[in-house]
Design a protein around this motif. Structure first.
Motif, PDB file in Angstrom:
ATOM      1  N   ILE A   1       0.849  -1.288   0.186  1.00 19.55           N
ATOM      2  CA  ILE A   1      -0.035  -0.015  -0.032  1.00 19.55           C
ATOM      3  C   ILE A   1       0.987   1.232   0.117  1.00 19.55           C
ATOM      4  O   ILE A   1       1.697   1.445   0.713  1.00 19.55           O
ATOM      5  CB  ILE A   1      -1.099  -0.062   1.075  1.00 19.55           C
TER       6      ILE A   1
ATOM      7  N   GLU B   1      -3.136   3.547  -2.012  1.00 23.36           N
ATOM      8  CA  GLU B   1      -3.635   2.597  -3.036  1.00 23.36           C
ATOM      9  C   GLU B   1      -2.689   1.295  -3.059  1.00 23.36           C
ATOM     10  O   GLU B   1      -1.359   1.463  -2.283  1.00 23.36           O
ATOM     11  CB  GLU B   1      -3.212   3.433  -4.525  1.00 23.36           C
ATOM     12  N   ASN B   2      -3.181   0.258  -3.462  1.00 25.06           N
ATOM     13  CA  ASN B   2      -2.412  -1.203  -3.486  1.00 25.06           C
ATOM     14  C   ASN B   2      -1.269  -0.853  -4.678  1.00 25.06           C
ATOM     15  O   ASN B   2      -1.538  -1.208  -5.679  1.00 25.06           O
ATOM     16  CB  ASN B   2      -3.430  -2.488  -3.860  1.00 25.06           C
TER      17      ASN B   2
ATOM     18  N   ASN C   1      -8.781  -3.403   1.168  1.00 25.35           N
ATOM     19  CA  ASN C   1      -8.002  -2.387   1.567  1.00 25.35           C
ATOM     20  C   ASN C   1      -8.682  -1.443   2.620  1.00 25.35           C
ATOM     21  O   ASN C   1      -9.337  -0.523   2.252  1.00 25.35           O
ATOM     22  CB  ASN C   1      -7.355  -1.625   0.576  1.00 25.35           C
TER      23      ASN C   1
ATOM     24  N   ASN D   1      -9.268  -4.483  -3.417  1.00 25.86           N
ATOM     25  CA  ASN D   1      -8.105  -4.358  -4.334  1.00 25.86           C
ATOM     26  C   ASN D   1      -8.521  -5.297  -5.424  1.00 25.86           C
ATOM     27  O   ASN D   1      -8.611  -6.561  -5.396  1.00 25.86           O
ATOM     28  CB  ASN D   1      -6.997  -5.104  -3.603  1.00 25.86           C
TER      29      ASN D   1
END
Length: 522
Positions: free
Chosen positions: A328, A333-334, A405, A412
């Motif tokens: 992350i 964000e992934n 997430n 995700n």
């Protein structure tokens, strides 16, 4: 589609970034194997190609004497000890790894288990015969000296012989052992399989959970909880109900550990769900990968280093060490690299699926043993789990399950082999028979995942990490095959002969389309 608006009960999730509200313990209490200056100096000097080598070595004398000798040596040296000084010190006070075992060959190993005669292809039969022979070389029995002089070893004592993965892995590993036991049962080695289960039950009695592996530096982290599934596999082959009755309370105890120590409370769509995650609350680098962890974190602030080392141990608890699945970035964000590992902020589809199977099997066990109240407890837990998997992980638009997430409050949506775990666990309900199967097949076809020649990849992300593309790990392949079998059963059970939504027809256990498909040959 997973909910867009989520509320997290902060009390269930509190783990402060700067560690100010809690002081975390080291991976274990040993000042040689898990923490302290001696460990730091030896590992950072990189005396061995693999950091695991040092923490697997046996002490020749009491650790207090060794630590005193180290303090005396450093007191007389005006500068940091040289690599040669450290090497001589280690040679003086430590023996090479492997001293904890005595010779042992499984007594229930036989030349010709029935499974070999069922394989008609000669090449495959030869391959299976070679695999069967490996049990003799991978068997280990821990010396009683490890029990009576535990302070001299990093090895955790267990009373029964066991099978190890091999290579650098000289000890048992938790979730690996599930597939080892399934293999032992196919090889008709029920005594060895039972002994491995007994070892895990022994560990629950000692630790109240099962450590990641058989070393003290794994004492504060576990791995996916497969013990109940091991017991189920063993009981199906042996029908040893007395063994089940004798140990059912310990199976309950492990389940309780996961529900008390690895949960997050989520309010989604007005419903409250208790779901599981991985989190290891232990400080410092991983002893078995010490220099790698220190080097990875060297440009970070002290607080960020502490967080990263916790996250790396948490990633190791998942069994997926390591993967872009746990990355992350600073935007939540992934995305990112190993340095962006934030495993505790991911709600994992597969962990909750494993626990779903735990709940279903434990309900069945207790029902069979006449424990109706306990059976009802697990049946209710299973019902709640299926609802949570639906509300949190299922994406109706894409027709698949995704990790969630907690930083971005979004799914995700990258493909990981774990996306199929609820199908394997049968952790879902549907209004129309076969509907979920059709949606999952469509997703797999859209992602072009059904025609890889060497198995479905762990992910489609080429991050360079082990648990990413192009690797296809055997445990995941077996889970996918079982998921496919479950899907096929639901197809066959569907009370209609409608066409697949892309116009293809259902034909037996396979969806016929314009491209090659996976066929069930089990």
């Amino acid at each position: 589609m997973a909910p867009k608006s989520w509320s997290l009960l902060v009390a269930a999730f509190c783990l402060c970034h700067d560690g100010s509200t809690m002081k975390l313990p080291p991976p274990c209490d040993s000042y040689i194997y898990c923490t302290g200056e001696l460990l730091h100096q030896v590992q950072m000097a990189k005396l061995f190609n693999d950091d695991k080598h040092f923490v697997d070595m046996k002490l020749k004398i009491n650790p207090d004497v060794v630590l005193e000798a180290y303090r005396n040596l450093t007191a007389t040296s005006p500068t940091r000890l040289t690599k040669e000084q450290l090497k001589l010190f280690v040679q003086t006070y430590f023996d090479s790894p492997g001293q904890e075992f005595e010779k042992w060959t499984p007594g229930d190993w036989g030349d010709h288990p029935r499974i070999l005669h069922k394989i008609s292809d000669q090449k495959l039969r030869l391959w299976a015969t070679e695999l069967h022979a490996l049990w003799k070389s991978l068997g280990r029995k821990i010396k009683l000296d490890v029990q009576s002089h535990a302070e001299l070893y990093s090895q955790i004592y267990v009373p029964k012989p066991l099978i190890v993965p091999g290579g650098r892995f000289r000890e048992f590993y938790y979730w690996d052992s599930y597939w080892i036991i399934k293999g032992l049962l196919l090889s008709e080695m029920t005594e060895t399989a039972k002994g491995m289960i007994e070892n895990f039950l022994y560990l629950i009695q000692r630790f109240e959970f099962i450590p990641n592996g058989g070393r003290v530096y794994y004492e504060r982290r576990s791995q996916p909880p497969f013990l109940v599934l091991m017991m189920d596999s063993y009981i199906k082959v042996t029908n040893d109900r007395a063994f089940l009755r004798q140990n059912i309370d310990l199976l309950d105890k492990e389940y309780d550990f996961w529900m008390k120590n690895r949960t997050v409370v989520i309010i989604a769509g007005g419903k409250t769900h208790l779901v599981n995650r991985y989190i290891v609350e232990a400080a410092g680098p991983r002893p078995e990968s010490y220099s790698n962890d220190v080097d990875l974190a060297k440009t970070l602030t002290e607080a960020a280093r502490r967080d990263l080392w916790l996250e790396l141990k948490t990633g190791a608890e998942s069994g997926w060490d390591f993967s872009s699945r746990w990355f992350i970035d600073s935007n939540g964000e992934n995305n990112g690299t190993l340095k962006d590992t934030k495993t505790k902020y991911i709600l994992p589809v597969d962990l909750n699926s494993v626990l779903c199977r735990n709940e279903r099997i434990l309900a069945m066990f207790h029902r069979e043993l006449g424990n109706s109240l306990k059976a009802q407890y697990y049946e209710e837990a299973l019902k709640s789990r299926i609802a949570a998997v639906r509300d949190i992980f299922w994406d109706e638009t894409q027709g698949i399950w995704f990790d969630y997430n907690l930083m971005s409050n979004r799914s995700n949506t990258a493909f990981y082999a774990s996306n199929l775990a609820p199908l394997w666990a049968e952790c879902f309900t549907e209004q129309k028979p076969g509907q979920t199967a059709e949606m999952v097949i469509h997703y797999l076809e859209e992602q072009q995942l059904l025609w890889y020649s060497n198995g479905i990849p762990t992910s489609l992300v080429a991050s360079g990490e082990q648990w990413d593309s192009p690797n296809a790990w055997p445990p995941l392949q077996q889970i996918i095959i079982e998921a496919w079998q479950s899907l096929a059963r639901r197809q066959l059970g569907a009370s209609h002969s409608s066409k697949h939504r892309n116009g293809s027809k259902q034909t037996g256990l396979c969806i016929r389309s314009t491209k090659p498909c996976l066929r069930n040959t089990m």
